[in-house]
Structures are given as structure tokens and as C-alpha cells.
Design an enzyme around this catalytic site. Sequence first.
Site, short mmCIF file in Angstrom:
data_model
loop_
_atom_site.label_atom_id
_atom_site.label_comp_id
_atom_site.label_asym_id
_atom_site.label_seq_id
_atom_site.Cartn_x
_atom_site.Cartn_y
_atom_site.Cartn_z
N CYS A 145 0.83 -1.20 0.00
CA CYS A 145 0.00 0.00 0.00
C CYS A 145 0.87 1.26 0.00
CB CYS A 145 -0.92 -0.01 1.21
SG CYS A 145 -2.36 1.08 1.03
N ASP A 187 -5.30 -1.96 11.87
CA ASP A 187 -4.13 -1.11 11.82
C ASP A 187 -3.86 -0.57 13.23
OD1 ASP A 187 -2.01 0.35 10.82
OD2 ASP A 187 -3.23 1.73 9.64
#
Length: 217
Positions: free
Chosen positions: A6, A128
Site C-alpha cells: 500500500c 491497523d
Amino acid sequence: MKLKVCGLTSAAQMEQAYELGADYVGMVLYKGSKRSLLPVLEREKEAIRALTVAKVGVFVNEDCDRILDLADQLGLTSIQLHGNESPEFCDTVRQRVNIIKAFRISSGTDIDELVKPYHGVCDFFLFDTQGETYGGTGQAFDWGLLEKPLVDKLFFLSGGIGPGDVQKVRDFYHPFHFGIDINSRFETAPGVKDMALVASFLSDMQATEPDRLADLS
């Protein structure tokens, strides 16, 4: 196990990550991020759209019409909602494109309460690290926090996964662990990956995968 790279800001690096073995490439479409693709969007848009890879666009508290417009412009296959989006908002966007809902985790997070309203309106979860910013903290959270909550949705692990964490990833087990997301610890600059590090990590992960599958048989 699926591998997502990402925070990429060029079509060239997205294609290279895919050629190296990444299953998903991710781009941040949030102007508040130092890894945002938006400053180079016009320059990279057509090349990104032409890529035949699984492309994930990361948004934070964005307008629905804007999300769907960028999804169309870039040919996104999935949307990652990384802000405070409601379950109703997720459900609306999901009518058009697959949804990964991200949750930021700290030691005091009640994960059951956090994810419960989203089980029926998302395709995947992503966990996360809680930080002052949305993603890209470079810090890991305690994955053991996922052992007790009732998380029965396929999910990605994110947050501070680095080049030396192959064994740590290998040792983590959860029946719904679907993949990992790597980002800031593989960079030479925000939004620019050290592709040699990415290649080495992906190679090491792929080398361990047959053994992991054997363990589950």
C-alpha cells in the site's frame, strides 16, 4: 496468504509490486496523507487505470460520490475506508465496489464492539495501529488482541510490518487471517517504495507459504 503493498504513488511501482508477487496494490486517495496519490493523479491516472492488477483505493471520511468517481477513473477493484465511516455509508459504497473497512487498534480497544456493526456491510476488515494520523504510523499493535474477540470476517493485518517480520507473520494464527498489508517501513521516501526490500520480503513470505499450508493439513 494475500499480500498487499500500500501507499504506492506511481503506476510503475504498482506494476512492479504485482510482478514481484503482490496480490493487491494500494494507493492513498486522502489529501491529508504524505503518501497521497492526489498530487500526481492527473499524471498517473491513465497508466494506473490500464493496469490489470487488483487495485485498492484508500479513503478517509470522503464523500461517497467522490469515492465512486475516483474508483471509476482509476479502475479500482476495492475501496478501503480508513476513517470513521458509518456502517450505512459502507453499505452504500458496497453496492458498487468491494469494501475493506479499516479499524485502528490500541491496547484499550473493545474490538467486539468496534467491528460488530460492520460485519454485514463489508467484504474484508483491516486492523491497523491507532495513531495520531490515519495509517502509515510504522508502529505495530499487539496482534494478540485479536485472539479473544469474535472476528469472523476475513481480515488483513497492517501497522508497522517490516522487512524483518516474516517469522512474526508466519507465527500468527487466526482462522480469518486473510492477508497482510505493508507500507511505510519499505519506503525510501513517503509514497516511494524500496522495491528491493519489497522483493525480498515477498520472496521470503512466498517461500514459507508451502510449509504453512502443510501445517494446516
